[in-house]
Design a protein around this motif. Structure first.
Motif, PDB file in Angstrom:
ATOM      1  N   ALA A   1     -21.921  35.749 -96.656  1.00  0.00           N
ATOM      2  CA  ALA A   1     -23.335  34.711 -96.536  1.00  0.00           C
ATOM      3  C   ALA A   1     -23.977  34.789 -95.221  1.00  0.00           C
ATOM      4  O   ALA A   1     -25.144  34.925 -95.153  1.00  0.00           O
ATOM      5  N   TRP A   2     -22.986  34.524 -94.399  1.00  0.00           N
ATOM      6  CA  TRP A   2     -23.694  34.727 -92.866  1.00  0.00           C
ATOM      7  C   TRP A   2     -24.119  35.889 -92.537  1.00  0.00           C
ATOM      8  O   TRP A   2     -25.353  36.004 -91.607  1.00  0.00           O
ATOM      9  N   ALA A   3     -23.801  36.923 -92.840  1.00  0.00           N
ATOM     10  CA  ALA A   3     -24.260  38.252 -92.412  1.00  0.00           C
ATOM     11  C   ALA A   3     -25.294  38.733 -93.352  1.00  0.00           C
ATOM     12  O   ALA A   3     -25.935  39.604 -92.822  1.00  0.00           O
ATOM     13  N   ASP A   4     -25.629  38.026 -94.238  1.00  0.00           N
ATOM     14  CA  ASP A   4     -26.757  38.413 -95.259  1.00  0.00           C
ATOM     15  C   ASP A   4     -28.259  38.472 -94.652  1.00  0.00           C
ATOM     16  O   ASP A   4     -28.397  37.507 -93.874  1.00  0.00           O
ATOM     17  N   GLY A   5     -28.662  39.727 -94.628  1.00  0.00           N
ATOM     18  CA  GLY A   5     -29.897  39.979 -93.940  1.00  0.00           C
ATOM     19  C   GLY A   5     -29.875  40.138 -92.541  1.00  0.00           C
ATOM     20  O   GLY A   5     -31.131  40.397 -91.889  1.00  0.00           O
TER      21      GLY A   5
END
Length: 400
Positions: free
Chosen positions: A73-77
């Protein structure tokens, strides 16, 4: 360890003042020692340090689970989105274990809390629980090629390692430990072999260190190579299960390769583990009747085979039988229960991988010289090639 140990040039080991590792403690009753078995004083201080060690292991495991669930989730995008989604819990657990190893070593705690690094207990419990997620039909269908691969691979790699170690002039007991470890299942096989041939603790500790050092990079390299080679899930799993020396590392690499690869890797490794008892009994007979030639020594029998047999294999199969029956009886409602078991399995495997990182010790490797390392490395390459050939032949048309 003992107060004084006489060594020859072919018997590498750690300092006599080093505290016993987990594998040494577990084999103190079966491994020969000129002075006698190690006595570990279990006073209040021992238990206090052990509790502290367990808190460290559990804390690192909890941090592993937190990273596994939140990093994607932190790395998303971001530019590392694909990497964040691809990294799974074995990577976090081992890396955190290695970092923890550095920290507790610098603090001078490592040897005091070592009793909490219960890698074998964690991994065997996790593998028994893994059996609940594998349908009995998969085990039955994979048993034939897994047994064939195990027999051919163990025989070929063991004999090659034994021959090569002899060419390098290594002691027969160390030859037995190295050959057993690289051909069957790493530390567990070395433990069984140590009891069979009455090896020194120093030889067992050194072999265990080699296993861990070589297994760690395999966790990441083999799944990557399987993808590069375009191997099917079944072939990749059989290659991983037949090549990596420790059950814990096989499970970690299989998890990185995918769920289907993990199932086949586990079945193949469990099959090899089941043959560990046969090898241990064969070594016992060989050293008793040929190497040591002790007059009046009892011949090994079925009782010795049962003693050496890895009992967790039976738990793995029993869990699969029970789970298969339960799902047939409970239907869709049973899947929620199996999901809970699978989550518990992940926790135990994380605890095992954290412990692997915490257990790594390089001091014995520096003291042993280059010959055992060269033998183990050469045997690992031979194992890699033979396991790939057998997996490609026996599992090429297999589907989970």
């Amino acid at each position: 360890m003992t107060a004084d140990v006489t060594r020859t040039g072919n018997e590498p080991g750690t300092s006599a003042d080093d505290p016993p590792t987990e594998s040494e403690r577990d084999t103190s009753s079966t491994t020969a020692d000129p002075v006698g078995p190690t006595k570990v004083a279990r006073d209040g201080a021992f238990w206090a340090w052990t509790v502290l060690g367990l808190l460290i292991v559990v804390g690192l495991a909890a941090l592993t689970r937190y990273l596994e669930q939140n990093v994607p989730a932190w790395a998303d995008g971001t530019a590392v989105e694909d990497i964040g989604a691809a990294i799974e819990y074995p990577v976090y657990a081992i890396l955190l274990g290695l970092l923890g190893n550095v920290a507790v070593t610098l603090l001078g705690w490592r040897d005091r809390i070592a009793a909490a690094f219960r890698t074998e207990f964690f991994i065997k419990t996790g593998l028994v629980l893994l059996g609940a997620s594998i349908n009995l039909a998969v085990i039955a269908s994979a048993a034939g090629p897994a047994i064939a691969q195990a027999i051919l691979l163990i025989s070929g790699v063991f004999l090659f390692t034994w021959w090569l170690a002899g060419r390098f002039g290594l002691d027969d007991k160390l030859r037995a430990l190295l050959a057993s470890a690289v051909s069957i299942c790493g530390v567990s096989a070395a433990i069984a072999a140590a009891g069979a041939v009455r090896a020194r603790r120093e030889q067992l500790a050194y072999t265990a260190s080699l296993v861990i050092v070589f297994a760690l990079p395999s966790i990441f390299v083999l799944p990557w190579l399987a993808d590069v080679f375009g191997l099917s899930d079944a072939v990749a799993g059989a290659w991983i299960g037949g090549n990596i020396d420790t059950t814990a590392a096989v499970t970690a690499a299989g998890a990185l390769a995918g769920e289907e690869a993990l199932q086949i890797a586990s079945i193949v490794k469990v099959t090899q583990n089941a043959l560990m008892g046969v090898v241990a009994v064969a070594l016992t007979a060989y050293f008793t009747l040929r190497v040591e030639r002790r007059p009046g020594a009892a011949r090994p029998g079925l009782g010795e085979l049962w003693t050496r047999f890895p009992k967790f294999v039976l738990g793995f199969i029993a869990a699969s039988v029970i789970a298969t029956w339960y799902l047939d009886a409970a239907g869709a409602d049973g899947k929620a229960t199996i999901a809970i078991v699978n989550d518990l399995r992940v926790w135990f495997l994380i605890l095992a991988f954290v412990s692997i990182g915490l257990e790594v010790r390089v001091a014995s490797l520096r003291e042993a010289g280059w010959r055992p390392v060269a033998v183990f490395a050469s045997a690992t390459v031979f194992n890699l090639a033979l396991a790939l050939a057998l997996a490609s032949l026996l599992f090429r048309n297999f589907s989970v």
